[in-house]
Design a protein around this motif. Structure first.
Motif, PDB file in Angstrom:
ATOM      1  N   SER A   6      62.870 -12.030  17.294  1.00  0.00           N
ATOM      2  CA  SER A   6      62.739 -11.332  17.423  1.00  0.00           C
ATOM      3  C   SER A   6      60.933 -11.370  17.690  1.00  0.00           C
ATOM      4  N   MET A   7      60.454 -11.505  16.294  1.00  0.00           N
ATOM      5  CA  MET A   7      58.853 -11.331  15.607  1.00  0.00           C
ATOM      6  C   MET A   7      57.956 -12.329  16.184  1.00  0.00           C
ATOM      7  N   ALA A   8      59.408 -13.680  17.070  1.00  0.00           N
ATOM      8  CA  ALA A   8      58.738 -14.506  17.611  1.00  0.00           C
ATOM      9  C   ALA A   8      58.190 -14.467  19.370  1.00  0.00           C
ATOM     10  N   VAL A   9      58.728 -13.381  19.654  1.00  0.00           N
ATOM     11  CA  VAL A   9      59.126 -12.813  21.329  1.00  0.00           C
ATOM     12  C   VAL A   9      57.542 -11.664  21.150  1.00  0.00           C
ATOM     13  N   PHE A  10      57.637 -10.608  20.268  1.00  0.00           N
ATOM     14  CA  PHE A  10      56.435 -10.530  19.876  1.00  0.00           C
ATOM     15  C   PHE A  10      55.329 -10.993  20.412  1.00  0.00           C
ATOM     16  N   VAL A  11      54.876 -11.569  19.751  1.00  0.00           N
ATOM     17  CA  VAL A  11      53.639 -12.329  19.387  1.00  0.00           C
ATOM     18  C   VAL A  11      53.452 -13.147  20.750  1.00  0.00           C
ATOM     19  N   LYS A  12      54.250 -13.667  21.066  1.00  0.00           N
ATOM     20  CA  LYS A  12      54.224 -14.492  22.438  1.00  0.00           C
ATOM     21  C   LYS A  12      53.953 -13.158  23.145  1.00  0.00           C
ATOM     22  N   THR A  13      54.799 -12.497  23.445  1.00  0.00           N
ATOM     23  CA  THR A  13      53.794 -10.874  24.251  1.00  0.00           C
ATOM     24  C   THR A  13      52.676 -10.848  23.857  1.00  0.00           C
ATOM     25  N   ALA A  14      52.621 -11.092  23.005  1.00  0.00           N
ATOM     26  CA  ALA A  14      51.192 -10.001  22.046  1.00  0.00           C
ATOM     27  C   ALA A  14      49.888 -11.131  23.396  1.00  0.00           C
ATOM     28  N   SER A  38      61.272  -3.704  21.038  1.00  0.00           N
ATOM     29  CA  SER A  38      62.182  -2.486  21.218  1.00  0.00           C
ATOM     30  C   SER A  38      62.660  -2.261  19.104  1.00  0.00           C
ATOM     31  N   MET A  39      63.758  -3.536  19.027  1.00  0.00           N
ATOM     32  CA  MET A  39      63.707  -3.453  18.193  1.00  0.00           C
ATOM     33  C   MET A  39      63.765  -3.528  17.099  1.00  0.00           C
ATOM     34  N   LEU A  40      62.313  -4.461  16.777  1.00  0.00           N
ATOM     35  CA  LEU A  40      61.075  -4.482  16.279  1.00  0.00           C
ATOM     36  C   LEU A  40      60.584  -3.022  15.730  1.00  0.00           C
ATOM     37  N   ALA A  46      57.424   2.208  14.489  1.00  0.00           N
ATOM     38  CA  ALA A  46      56.936   2.953  14.847  1.00  0.00           C
ATOM     39  C   ALA A  46      56.224   1.943  15.853  1.00  0.00           C
ATOM     40  N   ARG A  47      55.418   2.257  17.026  1.00  0.00           N
ATOM     41  CA  ARG A  47      55.605   2.074  18.000  1.00  0.00           C
ATOM     42  C   ARG A  47      54.301   0.801  18.039  1.00  0.00           C
ATOM     43  N   LEU A  48      54.630  -0.783  18.556  1.00  0.00           N
ATOM     44  CA  LEU A  48      53.622  -1.921  18.231  1.00  0.00           C
ATOM     45  C   LEU A  48      52.942  -2.291  19.403  1.00  0.00           C
ATOM     46  N   THR A  59      49.013  -2.244  19.473  1.00  0.00           N
ATOM     47  CA  THR A  59      48.962  -0.631  18.149  1.00  0.00           C
ATOM     48  C   THR A  59      47.966  -0.425  17.487  1.00  0.00           C
ATOM     49  N   GLU A  60      47.382  -0.087  17.031  1.00  0.00           N
ATOM     50  CA  GLU A  60      46.718  -0.248  15.783  1.00  0.00           C
ATOM     51  C   GLU A  60      47.469  -1.006  15.135  1.00  0.00           C
ATOM     52  N   ILE A  61      48.690   0.180  14.020  1.00  0.00           N
ATOM     53  CA  ILE A  61      49.867  -1.039  13.624  1.00  0.00           C
ATOM     54  C   ILE A  61      51.132  -2.445  14.161  1.00  0.00           C
ATOM     55  N   GLY A  62      50.765  -2.635  15.338  1.00  0.00           N
ATOM     56  CA  GLY A  62      50.952  -3.308  16.190  1.00  0.00           C
ATOM     57  C   GLY A  62      50.429  -4.728  16.048  1.00  0.00           C
ATOM     58  N   ARG A  63      49.028  -4.256  15.723  1.00  0.00           N
ATOM     59  CA  ARG A  63      47.993  -5.551  15.019  1.00  0.00           C
ATOM     60  C   ARG A  63      48.274  -6.062  13.633  1.00  0.00           C
ATOM     61  N   ILE A  64      48.639  -4.860  12.952  1.00  0.00           N
ATOM     62  CA  ILE A  64      48.340  -5.450  11.581  1.00  0.00           C
ATOM     63  C   ILE A  64      49.551  -6.568  11.342  1.00  0.00           C
ATOM     64  N   PHE A  65      50.506  -5.899  12.608  1.00  0.00           N
ATOM     65  CA  PHE A  65      52.417  -6.468  12.313  1.00  0.00           C
ATOM     66  C   PHE A  65      52.392  -7.479  12.689  1.00  0.00           C
ATOM     67  N   TYR A  66      51.308  -7.698  13.794  1.00  0.00           N
ATOM     68  CA  TYR A  66      51.252  -9.463  14.473  1.00  0.00           C
ATOM     69  C   TYR A  66      51.053 -10.150  13.247  1.00  0.00           C
TER      70      TYR A  66
END
Length: 299
Positions: A6-14, A38-40, A46-48, A59-66
């Motif tokens: 899920s993290m890999a998909v999130f990073v690739k999406t970003a 959505s699972m993450l 928080a919205r990423l 999002t701002e939180i999403g950048r840190i999480f990314y």
């Protein structure tokens, strides 16, 4: 769902800006890519990603999480690479350095056995009694005598490096046998000379009661090579204080006689050292064999 996936998909999406591009990279549907993100978001509370019909942005939180996800995924990839490498067969060139006498008498025969067991490895062995910096001079491991200085190297203890006093039967027949360290003052003592310092003028021994005996010695022959001193001793030139590994065959054959029963020259600690940063299969196999053959008793 697997969290790392899920993290890999999130990073690739970003990185790509869309679920469709991330889905294509992972061979899944756009809907499944969205579910991973959505699972993450549900896990972190928080919205990423800011979602629009055309592009996804952090999002701002999403950048840190990314950034944390990228680092975590890189560590996971590195861990897998190391594990794969460690499970691979040893291969390639291995550069080793060791003191001259131990390297020639003990380590070289062991390396022959190591090479037989690992046919895809080739070893470059440098014998030197000077200090060699493994990092600066690109060596992968070293045998070191004496106390270790503080460093970032990993050290594995080996058997102590012992010295014994001995002489030829012919010399002893002519000059007599010294029974105490103090008696050495009346004998020809063959001196080892290090490249960077003069020959020792004192030999040290301990007796059975652990009392130390420091004896001034002198002689008419000195050399910077144990083999030269050994040849001189075998030809009756004097008494040698030599590494036990260098004279054991001569002692067993009676060509040399061990002297000063009840006294022992202080043994020097010996270690195998290597950089902590990376241990390859060829080095791991070498470390294991050195410790198995030369490790302290009981290891």
């Amino acid at each position: 769902m697997d969290r790392l996936t899920s993290m890999a998909v999130f990073v690739k999406t970003a990185d790509s800006g869309s679920f469709a591009a991330a889905a294509l990279a992972f061979g899944i549907s756009s809907q499944m890519a969205g579910k991973h993100v959505s699972m993450l978001e549900e896990r972190v509370g928080a919205r990423l990603l800011n979602r629009t019909t055309r592009r996804q942005s952090l999002t701002e939180i999403g950048r840190i999480f990314y950034e944390r996800c990228k680092a975590l995924l890189a560590d996971a990839q590195a861990a897998e690479s190391v594990a794969q490498e460690l499970s691979a067969a040893p291969r390639g060139r291995l550069r080793i350095t060791a003191p001259v006498t131990f390297g020639a008498c003990c380590l070289a025969p062991m390396i022959a056995r190591y090479l037989q067991a690992h046919p895809e490895v080739r070893v470059e062995l440098t014998l030197a009694d000077r200090f060699i910096d493994l990092i600066d001079e690109a060596y992968e491991a070293a045998i070191r005598l004496g106390a270790l200085s503080d460093s970032t190297l990993i050290a594995r203890p080996l058997m102590p490096y012992r010295l014994v006093a001995c002489a030829s039967p012919a010399y002893l027949a002519e000059r007599g046998e010294p029974l105490t360290p103090q008696a050495l003052t009346a004998h020809e003592c063959l001196a080892f000379v290090f490249t960077s310092m003069p020959a020792a003028t004192e030999w040290r021994f301990t007796d059975d009661a652990q009392r130390e005996h420091v004896v001034p010695v002198s002689g008419r022959f000195e050399a910077n090579d144990v083999k030269a001193l050994l040849a001189a001793a075998l030809n009756g030139a004097g008494i040698i204080l030599a590494p036990e590994v260098a004279v054991r065959d001569e002692l067993a054959a009676g060509r040399l006689v061990r002297l000063l029963n009840g006294y022992e020259a202080p043994p020097r600690p010996m270690h195998l050292v290597f950089p902590a940063s990376r241990v390859t299969p060829k080095l791991r196999a070498f470390i294991d064999q050195v410790v198995a053959e030369f490790g302290p008793a009981g290891t």
